[in-house]
Write an enzyme that holds these catalytic residues in place. Structure first.
Site, short mmCIF file in Angstrom:
data_model
loop_
_atom_site.label_atom_id
_atom_site.label_comp_id
_atom_site.label_asym_id
_atom_site.label_seq_id
_atom_site.Cartn_x
_atom_site.Cartn_y
_atom_site.Cartn_z
N LYS A 14 43.32 53.51 0.84
CA LYS A 14 43.63 53.44 -0.52
C LYS A 14 42.62 53.90 -1.52
O LYS A 14 42.61 54.38 -2.40
CB LYS A 14 44.02 51.91 -0.87
CG LYS A 14 43.22 50.96 -0.77
CD LYS A 14 43.67 49.54 -1.08
CE LYS A 14 43.25 48.37 -0.63
NZ LYS A 14 41.72 48.20 -0.81
N ARG A 89 44.85 40.81 -6.18
CA ARG A 89 44.82 40.42 -4.65
C ARG A 89 45.47 39.12 -4.38
O ARG A 89 45.88 38.65 -3.53
CB ARG A 89 43.64 40.18 -4.05
CG ARG A 89 43.07 41.64 -3.04
CD ARG A 89 41.65 41.54 -2.93
NE ARG A 89 41.37 42.05 -1.89
CZ ARG A 89 40.42 43.22 -1.73
NH1 ARG A 89 40.49 44.04 -2.80
NH2 ARG A 89 40.11 43.84 -0.63
N ARG A 128 34.61 53.66 10.41
CA ARG A 128 34.01 53.79 9.13
C ARG A 128 32.58 52.95 9.25
O ARG A 128 31.64 53.12 8.63
CB ARG A 128 34.92 53.13 8.08
CG ARG A 128 34.22 53.06 6.52
CD ARG A 128 35.23 52.60 5.58
NE ARG A 128 35.33 51.11 5.48
CZ ARG A 128 36.24 50.70 4.62
NH1 ARG A 128 36.83 51.36 3.89
NH2 ARG A 128 36.18 49.30 4.51
N ARG A 134 29.21 49.35 6.34
CA ARG A 134 29.38 48.43 5.53
C ARG A 134 29.26 46.78 6.16
O ARG A 134 29.89 46.92 7.46
CB ARG A 134 30.87 48.31 4.90
CG ARG A 134 30.82 49.14 3.47
CD ARG A 134 32.31 49.15 3.13
NE ARG A 134 32.84 48.01 2.68
CZ ARG A 134 34.19 48.05 2.01
NH1 ARG A 134 34.71 49.02 1.57
NH2 ARG A 134 34.91 46.81 2.13
N ARG A 145 39.53 39.73 7.24
CA ARG A 145 40.30 40.61 6.03
C ARG A 145 41.49 41.00 6.15
O ARG A 145 42.30 40.78 5.06
CB ARG A 145 39.26 41.74 5.81
CG ARG A 145 37.83 41.61 5.09
CD ARG A 145 36.90 42.53 5.31
NE ARG A 145 37.24 44.01 4.50
CZ ARG A 145 36.96 45.17 4.79
NH1 ARG A 145 36.22 45.19 5.95
NH2 ARG A 145 37.21 46.15 4.34
P1 AMP Z 1 37.73 46.23 -0.90
O1 AMP Z 1 36.75 47.32 -1.05
O2 AMP Z 1 38.56 46.33 -1.90
O3 AMP Z 1 38.15 46.04 0.26
O4 AMP Z 1 36.79 44.76 -1.38
C1 AMP Z 1 35.81 44.43 -0.76
C2 AMP Z 1 35.72 42.77 -0.70
O5 AMP Z 1 35.46 42.55 -2.12
C3 AMP Z 1 37.03 42.11 -0.29
O6 AMP Z 1 37.06 41.89 1.00
C4 AMP Z 1 36.73 40.62 -1.15
O7 AMP Z 1 35.90 39.83 -0.72
C5 AMP Z 1 36.09 41.38 -2.42
N1 AMP Z 1 37.22 41.39 -3.30
C6 AMP Z 1 37.47 42.75 -3.94
N2 AMP Z 1 38.46 42.92 -4.83
C7 AMP Z 1 38.70 41.53 -4.92
C8 AMP Z 1 39.77 40.86 -5.58
N3 AMP Z 1 40.67 41.38 -6.41
N4 AMP Z 1 39.86 39.43 -5.51
C9 AMP Z 1 39.02 38.83 -4.83
N5 AMP Z 1 37.99 39.33 -4.08
C10 AMP Z 1 38.07 40.63 -4.16
#
Ligand code: AMP
Length: 186
Positions: A14, A89, A128, A134, A145
């Protein structure tokens, strides 16, 4: 305005597709994951608060997200549209997003769900991890996750399907082929 949401499990591509979409449709790309990573890098109060939650692969509490979103939206008063990536989310966040959009006399036009099976995303994320390092890309955290995504985020697909604005795209294939499928939905 054109406002889009892109959904998909971690590792579904995404982020990559968001950059292409934002460029093509001139949308402001809002990635809450990127916002959190930048706060953590800069060791802000918010960054310190969310760091361990993110490293465990859990979700940051909904209460924090609404303010973050409001701030991000306010930074772009002249935007032609927004692309939300990694937000909402949870159902609670989706309701908050609706009310923030209402305040702007706007709404969500289309929701794209990228579909990729677990085996594929685990492989992609482990690769990755080698490149980007990361902290939330270790195998245990990746599995957490994914299960958080299944439990807390997939109910949103039903939520947007009921509104008649959900489009599903197979997330396995070439980047350009997937992008074309997304554009057809938009
Ligand atoms: P992402 O890069 O979108 O995979 O986000 C990395 C991490 O940030 C996630 O695993 C969550 O811990 C946190 N995170 C990002 N966006 C949200 C959201 N909308 N609600 C809650 N946690 C979030």
């Amino acid at each position: 305005m054109l406002n889009l949401i892109i959904f998909g499990p971690p590792g579904s591509g995404k982020g990559t597709q968001s950059l292409k979409l934002a460029e093509k449709y001139k949308l402001v790309h809002i990635s809450t994951g990127d916002i959190f990573r930048s706060e953590i890098r800069n060791k802000t109060e918010l960054g310190l608060k969310v760091q361990s939650i993110i490293e465990r692969g859990e979700l940051v509490p909904d209460e924090l997200l609404k303010d973050i979103l409001r701030t991000a939206l306010k930074k772009h008063p002249k935007a032609e549209g927004f692309l939300f990536d990694g937000f909402p989310r949870t159902i609670h966040q989706a309701e908050d997003l609706d009310s923030l959009m209402n305040e702007m006399d706007s709404g969500i036009d289309k929701v794209i769900a990228l579909e990729v099976d677990d085996k594929e995303v685990v492989n992609r994320l482990l690769k990755r991890a080698e490149i980007e390092g990361r902290k939330d890309d270790t195998e245990d955290v990746i599995r957490n996750r994914l299960s958080v995504y299944q439990k807390q985020t997939t109910p949103l697909l039903e939520f947007y399907n009921n509104k008649g604005i959900l489009g599903r795209v197979n997330g396995i294939g070439s980047i350009d082929g997937i992008f074309e499928a997304i554009c057809r939905i938009v």
